[in-house]
Design a protein around this motif. Structure first.
Motif, PDB file in Angstrom:
ATOM      1  N   VAL A 119     -37.015 -25.743   9.754  1.00  0.00           N
ATOM      2  CA  VAL A 119     -38.140 -26.212   9.027  1.00  0.00           C
ATOM      3  C   VAL A 119     -38.336 -27.767   8.913  1.00  0.00           C
ATOM      4  CG1 VAL A 119     -39.038 -26.032   6.710  1.00  0.00           C
ATOM      5  CG2 VAL A 119     -37.887 -24.038   7.546  1.00  0.00           C
ATOM      6  N   LEU A 122     -40.336 -28.346  12.083  1.00  0.00           N
ATOM      7  CA  LEU A 122     -41.690 -27.702  12.043  1.00  0.00           C
ATOM      8  C   LEU A 122     -42.435 -28.741  11.160  1.00  0.00           C
ATOM      9  CD1 LEU A 122     -41.069 -23.810  11.279  1.00  0.00           C
ATOM     10  CD2 LEU A 122     -41.690 -24.952  13.538  1.00  0.00           C
ATOM     11  N   GLU A 123     -41.875 -29.210  10.110  1.00  0.00           N
ATOM     12  CA  GLU A 123     -42.674 -30.248   9.222  1.00  0.00           C
ATOM     13  C   GLU A 123     -43.017 -31.451  10.222  1.00  0.00           C
ATOM     14  OE1 GLU A 123     -39.883 -30.336   6.054  1.00  0.00           O
ATOM     15  OE2 GLU A 123     -41.079 -28.801   4.997  1.00  0.00           O
ATOM     16  N   ALA A 126     -45.972 -30.616  12.298  1.00  0.00           N
ATOM     17  CA  ALA A 126     -47.147 -30.667  11.714  1.00  0.00           C
ATOM     18  C   ALA A 126     -47.677 -31.750  11.003  1.00  0.00           C
ATOM     19  CB  ALA A 126     -46.713 -29.982  10.151  1.00  0.00           C
ATOM     20  N   LYS A 154     -48.882 -26.603   5.500  1.00  0.00           N
ATOM     21  CA  LYS A 154     -47.672 -26.285   4.757  1.00  0.00           C
ATOM     22  C   LYS A 154     -46.843 -25.631   5.383  1.00  0.00           C
ATOM     23  CE  LYS A 154     -50.403 -27.174   0.631  1.00  0.00           C
ATOM     24  NZ  LYS A 154     -51.104 -26.818  -0.832  1.00  0.00           N
ATOM     25  N   ILE A 155     -45.571 -25.916   5.186  1.00  0.00           N
ATOM     26  CA  ILE A 155     -44.412 -24.925   5.930  1.00  0.00           C
ATOM     27  C   ILE A 155     -43.735 -24.390   4.772  1.00  0.00           C
ATOM     28  CG2 ILE A 155     -42.683 -24.978   7.563  1.00  0.00           C
ATOM     29  CD1 ILE A 155     -45.176 -25.728   8.717  1.00  0.00           C
ATOM     30  N   THR A 156     -43.450 -23.079   4.725  1.00  0.00           N
ATOM     31  CA  THR A 156     -42.668 -22.350   3.600  1.00  0.00           C
ATOM     32  C   THR A 156     -41.707 -21.482   4.241  1.00  0.00           C
ATOM     33  OG1 THR A 156     -44.651 -22.859   2.391  1.00  0.00           O
ATOM     34  CG2 THR A 156     -42.805 -21.196   1.396  1.00  0.00           C
ATOM     35  N   LYS A 157     -40.520 -21.613   4.026  1.00  0.00           N
ATOM     36  CA  LYS A 157     -39.612 -20.604   4.230  1.00  0.00           C
ATOM     37  C   LYS A 157     -39.258 -19.541   3.104  1.00  0.00           C
ATOM     38  CE  LYS A 157     -36.007 -18.871   6.496  1.00  0.00           C
ATOM     39  NZ  LYS A 157     -35.592 -18.208   7.688  1.00  0.00           N
ATOM     40  N   ILE A 178     -41.288 -17.726   8.069  1.00  0.00           N
ATOM     41  CA  ILE A 178     -41.594 -18.800   7.736  1.00  0.00           C
ATOM     42  C   ILE A 178     -43.207 -19.067   7.645  1.00  0.00           C
ATOM     43  CG2 ILE A 178     -41.809 -21.359   8.447  1.00  0.00           C
ATOM     44  CD1 ILE A 178     -39.003 -20.932   9.799  1.00  0.00           C
ATOM     45  N   VAL A 180     -46.528 -20.593   7.892  1.00  0.00           N
ATOM     46  CA  VAL A 180     -47.246 -21.996   8.401  1.00  0.00           C
ATOM     47  C   VAL A 180     -48.859 -21.820   8.000  1.00  0.00           C
ATOM     48  CG1 VAL A 180     -47.851 -23.460  10.117  1.00  0.00           C
ATOM     49  CG2 VAL A 180     -45.874 -22.102  10.268  1.00  0.00           C
ATOM     50  N   PHE A 199     -45.534 -25.619  18.057  1.00  0.00           N
ATOM     51  CA  PHE A 199     -44.763 -25.652  16.992  1.00  0.00           C
ATOM     52  C   PHE A 199     -43.356 -25.221  17.369  1.00  0.00           C
ATOM     53  CE2 PHE A 199     -47.989 -27.152  14.596  1.00  0.00           C
ATOM     54  CZ  PHE A 199     -47.840 -27.269  13.060  1.00  0.00           C
TER      55      PHE A 199
END
Length: 286
Positions: A119, A122-123, A126, A154-157, A178, A180, A199
């Protein structure tokens, strides 16, 4: 004659995209057919039927928008009773005569990644994409302008909650998605799905941040980079918002669409169980 905007939810699996195509099932064709059937519209030109976006085959939506004018008072659940279960109207708003849903203040897309990715990486990527860039390498079609602005990513697991762990005990944590979420005023064709390829490639150490920055700032007349698009079925158009327009969501319509989604999950679970039992039987034979 009143003009109304409708927010549309649909499961894109069984559609050949949003835009009308000859002899193919599309979201737009279904909407027009049922609006005509219920006498909301007749001639598309006179009703000034307009759409916000043309999602590709397989892409889903909770927030695409159409607008039209009609002498009838728009009744959301009357339309939903006529529509198939994989398309439903979720909200409506009165709009001015000149309203064009294409010109939005903000669009939100969500892409679901199911790989076991870092993650933090990925951030990092981003942050590179945020802001205004030349996205000519991130579209399939030549357009007059390819400059677009990404307001936020916004990246959210997402961890599987207790319900999913109970109902789907054989799913592993690596399959937890995840999210995105990408926010911007407008997007090019295939732009989000090509972004997601980059990504994933960065998270898998196949490309560097410097190389990504070069993709976003191509030299004039340089050949377009080939970026393979990610799968359409993991993309959702979450929402479209407009300055000064507030949609009213219909509680019954939203609950009805939610139930349809839950029922489809049940069917998918059964299909999963059948395939899993066949795999286990084959493994026992080896």
């Amino acid at each position: 004659m009143k003009r109304t905007a409708l927010k549309i939810g649909y499961i894109g699996t069984n559609f050949h995209g949003f835009q009308r195509q000859p002899d193919l099932r599309t979201v737009e064709e279904e909407l027009i057919y049922h609006l005509r059937k219920l006498d909301y519209i007749d001639d598309l030109k006179k009703s000034r039927f307009r759409i916000a976006g043309r999602t590709d085959a397989g892409v889903h939506s909770l927030g695409n928008v159409i607008s039209f004018q009609s002498e009838k008072e728009v009744r959301v659940n009357e339309i939903n009773n006529s529509l198939p279960d994989d398309i439903q109207i979720l909200a409506k708003a009165p709009v001015r005569y000149a309203f064009k849903p294409r010109y939005a203040q903000m669009r939100q897309y969500r892409y679901l990644l199911f790989q076991n990715l870092d993650v933090e990486k990925l951030e990092e990527v981003a942050e590179v994409f945020k802001g205004t860039h030349n996205f000519t390498n991130f579209t399939k079609r030549f357009q007059k302008t390819t400059t677009r602005t990404i307001d936020d990513i916004k990246i959210t697991k997402v961890d599987l909650d207790d319900y999913h762990k109970r109902e789907f005990p054989n799913l592993h944590d690596t399959l937890s998605p995840i999210f995105v979420d990408i926010y911007g005023e407008s997007f090019l064709w295939n732009m989000v799905r090509k972004m997601m390829r980059v990504f994933v490639d960065y998270a898998n150490d196949k490309i560097t941040l410097d190389e990504i920055k070069e993709l976003l700032n191509p030299e004039e007349n340089s050949p377009r980079a080939h970026i393979k698009v990610m799968e359409a079925e993991y993309l959702i158009l979450m929402d479209i918002q407009y300055d000064g327009i507030r949609f009213t969501y219909d509680d019954y319509a939203c609950e009805r669409f939610r139930r349809n989604l839950v029922n489809s999950l049940d069917n998918l679970q059964k299909k999963y169980a059948i395939r899993e039992s066949m795999i286990k039987s084959l493994n026992d034979l080896l």
